[in-house]
Design a protein around this motif. Structure first.
Motif, PDB file in Angstrom:
ATOM      1  N   CYS A 181      12.539 -11.293 -20.627  1.00 30.13           N
ATOM      2  CA  CYS A 181      11.436 -11.422 -21.578  1.00 30.13           C
ATOM      3  C   CYS A 181      10.410 -12.435 -21.078  1.00 30.13           C
ATOM      4  N   SER A 182      10.651 -13.028 -19.920  1.00 33.15           N
ATOM      5  CA  SER A 182       9.755 -14.040 -19.362  1.00 33.15           C
ATOM      6  C   SER A 182       8.741 -13.406 -18.413  1.00 33.15           C
ATOM      7  N   SER A 183       7.460 -13.565 -18.714  1.00 37.28           N
ATOM      8  CA  SER A 183       6.418 -13.049 -17.836  1.00 37.28           C
ATOM      9  C   SER A 183       6.425 -13.764 -16.488  1.00 37.28           C
ATOM     10  N   TYR A 184       6.796 -15.048 -16.495  1.00 31.77           N
ATOM     11  CA  TYR A 184       6.846 -15.808 -15.246  1.00 31.77           C
ATOM     12  C   TYR A 184       7.891 -15.221 -14.302  1.00 31.77           C
ATOM     13  N   THR A 193       4.275  -2.521 -10.806  1.00 27.34           N
ATOM     14  CA  THR A 193       3.775  -3.187 -12.000  1.00 27.34           C
ATOM     15  C   THR A 193       4.773  -2.961 -13.126  1.00 27.34           C
ATOM     16  N   SER A 194       4.725  -3.813 -14.137  1.00 27.26           N
ATOM     17  CA  SER A 194       5.638  -3.662 -15.272  1.00 27.26           C
ATOM     18  C   SER A 194       4.999  -4.280 -16.508  1.00 27.26           C
ATOM     19  N   ASN A 195       5.241  -3.668 -17.642  1.00 23.07           N
ATOM     20  CA  ASN A 195       4.781  -4.187 -18.921  1.00 23.07           C
ATOM     21  C   ASN A 195       5.954  -4.299 -19.878  1.00 23.07           C
ATOM     22  N   LYS A 196       5.845  -5.200 -20.846  1.00 26.60           N
ATOM     23  CA  LYS A 196       6.895  -5.309 -21.848  1.00 26.60           C
ATOM     24  C   LYS A 196       6.975  -4.021 -22.655  1.00 26.60           C
ATOM     25  N   ASN A 197       8.216  -3.570 -22.933  1.00 22.79           N
ATOM     26  CA  ASN A 197       8.331  -2.384 -23.776  1.00 22.79           C
ATOM     27  C   ASN A 197       8.056  -2.756 -25.236  1.00 22.79           C
ATOM     28  N   THR A 198       7.671  -1.766 -26.006  1.00 25.87           N
ATOM     29  CA  THR A 198       7.250  -2.041 -27.380  1.00 25.87           C
ATOM     30  C   THR A 198       8.431  -2.316 -28.305  1.00 25.87           C
ATOM     31  N   ARG A 199       9.598  -1.787 -27.984  1.00 32.10           N
ATOM     32  CA  ARG A 199      10.736  -1.950 -28.888  1.00 32.10           C
ATOM     33  C   ARG A 199      11.332  -3.347 -28.819  1.00 32.10           C
ATOM     34  N   LEU A 244      -3.979  -4.871 -15.675  1.00 32.87           N
ATOM     35  CA  LEU A 244      -4.243  -6.228 -15.187  1.00 32.87           C
ATOM     36  C   LEU A 244      -4.672  -7.138 -16.322  1.00 32.87           C
ATOM     37  N   LYS A 245      -5.505  -6.626 -17.218  1.00 39.94           N
ATOM     38  CA  LYS A 245      -5.973  -7.417 -18.360  1.00 39.94           C
ATOM     39  C   LYS A 245      -4.806  -7.744 -19.296  1.00 39.94           C
ATOM     40  N   LYS A 246      -3.927  -6.777 -19.519  1.00 39.57           N
ATOM     41  CA  LYS A 246      -2.776  -6.984 -20.396  1.00 39.57           C
ATOM     42  C   LYS A 246      -1.823  -8.005 -19.808  1.00 39.57           C
ATOM     43  N   LEU A 247      -1.559  -7.903 -18.495  1.00 38.02           N
ATOM     44  CA  LEU A 247      -0.665  -8.848 -17.838  1.00 38.02           C
ATOM     45  C   LEU A 247      -1.231 -10.249 -17.873  1.00 38.02           C
ATOM     46  N   SER A 248      -2.556 -10.382 -17.697  1.00 38.95           N
ATOM     47  CA  SER A 248      -3.206 -11.694 -17.755  1.00 38.95           C
ATOM     48  C   SER A 248      -3.052 -12.325 -19.125  1.00 38.95           C
ATOM     49  N   LYS A 249      -3.183 -11.540 -20.194  1.00 33.90           N
ATOM     50  CA  LYS A 249      -3.020 -12.059 -21.545  1.00 33.90           C
ATOM     51  C   LYS A 249      -1.587 -12.518 -21.793  1.00 33.90           C
TER      52      LYS A 249
END
Length: 268
Positions: A142-145, A163-169, A258-263
């Motif tokens: 759960c850590s973006s770092y 690339t990877s994004n947090k899942n919504t669940r 990229l914008k989502k990951l930056s946030k």
């Protein structure tokens, strides 16, 4: 006791720290009281004895049986360290107080990277063969770092940008590599003689023994490079399409990611 050889540049300690970050708990109380503990299933008990023999501080290992959602007689094994000197080391390396913190980051000192990430994977990841009988290796965090640095490690070893994004669940990153990439990553993380869970070492052997069937086609996906990321953030979409040879939808999707990951990096 001699404690000068405690360093995360040593593979065993880097692995231990990663394992504690994923499956351990650091508690501090008043008057310098507190403890470090890891509780795991009895099947993995051997690794706790390895930790006990590794550190130059007194520690204890005990069992408990309790009812869980999966078993009425689940046996777990708990390793506890009460010595404040050990807690001081962990805190100096960046381990936050509390259980399963979402704030975990990379160690705040030099460390053995592959051993550290193997510790995280043994605690919060998996490897083996999919239902379709090809290899995979995954890390859940759960850590973006941690996610960003692990993606960088994947790129260093495989040469591919993921690339990877947090899942919504669950709001976690589930970073998975497959087939030859999983084999390459596994060969670096689970090298001969490394400290690891025995069952994960068995799975690593299965992963490394796999060969691509003749009828399994390769998919040549065009991954984004850091240079391309920099280019599309500093040029128009139309110009980026001409220079990079990518479609408008591909560039727009990449800019959104990229914008989502930056946030996420800012908020976490």
């Amino acid at each position: 006791m001699e404690t000068t050889n405690i360093s995360l540049e040593l593979p065993a300690y880097a692995y231990l720290f990663g394992f504690i970050q994923s499956d351990g708990h650091l508690y501090n109380n008043t008057r310098n009281r507190g403890k470090v503990s890891i509780e795991i299933g009895k099947i993995d008990e051997e690794i706790l004895w390895a930790f006990k023999n590794l550190i130059p501080f007194n520690s204890s290992i005990s069992e408990r049986v309790r009812k869980t959602n999966f078993s009425s007689q689940h046996t777990s094994v708990i390793w506890r360290v009460y010595d404040k000197r050990f807690r001081d080391y962990l805190e100096s390396w960046g381990l936050p107080n509390g259980s399963k913190s979402k704030l975990i980051q990379l160690p705040s000192c030099s460390f053995s990277k592959v051993d550290y990430f193997r510790g995280l994977i043994d605690g919060d990841g998996s490897l083996g063969m999919t239902s379709k009988k090809f290899p995979f290796l995954s890390l859940v965090t759960c850590s973006s770092y941690i996610a960003v640095e692990y993606l960088e490690l994947i790129k260093q070893i495989t040469g591919k940008t993921k690339t990877s994004n947090k899942n919504t669940r669950d709001q976690v990153y589930n970073i998975v590599v497959y087939k030859e990439d999983a084999q390459l990553l596994t060969s670096h993380l689970y090298y001969n003689g490394c400290l690891a869970l025995r069952r994960k070492l068995i799975k690593a052997s299965e992963v490394l023994s796999w060969s691509r069937p003749p009828d399994m086609k390769r998919v040549n996906k065009k991954f984004w490079t850091p240079e391309e990321d920099q280019f599309i953030t500093t040029h128009s979409i139309e110009h980026s399409m001409k220079v990079l040879g990518r479609s408008q939808s591909s560039i727009e999707l990449r800019l959104w990611r990229l914008k989502k990951l930056s946030k996420q990096l800012v908020t976490n």
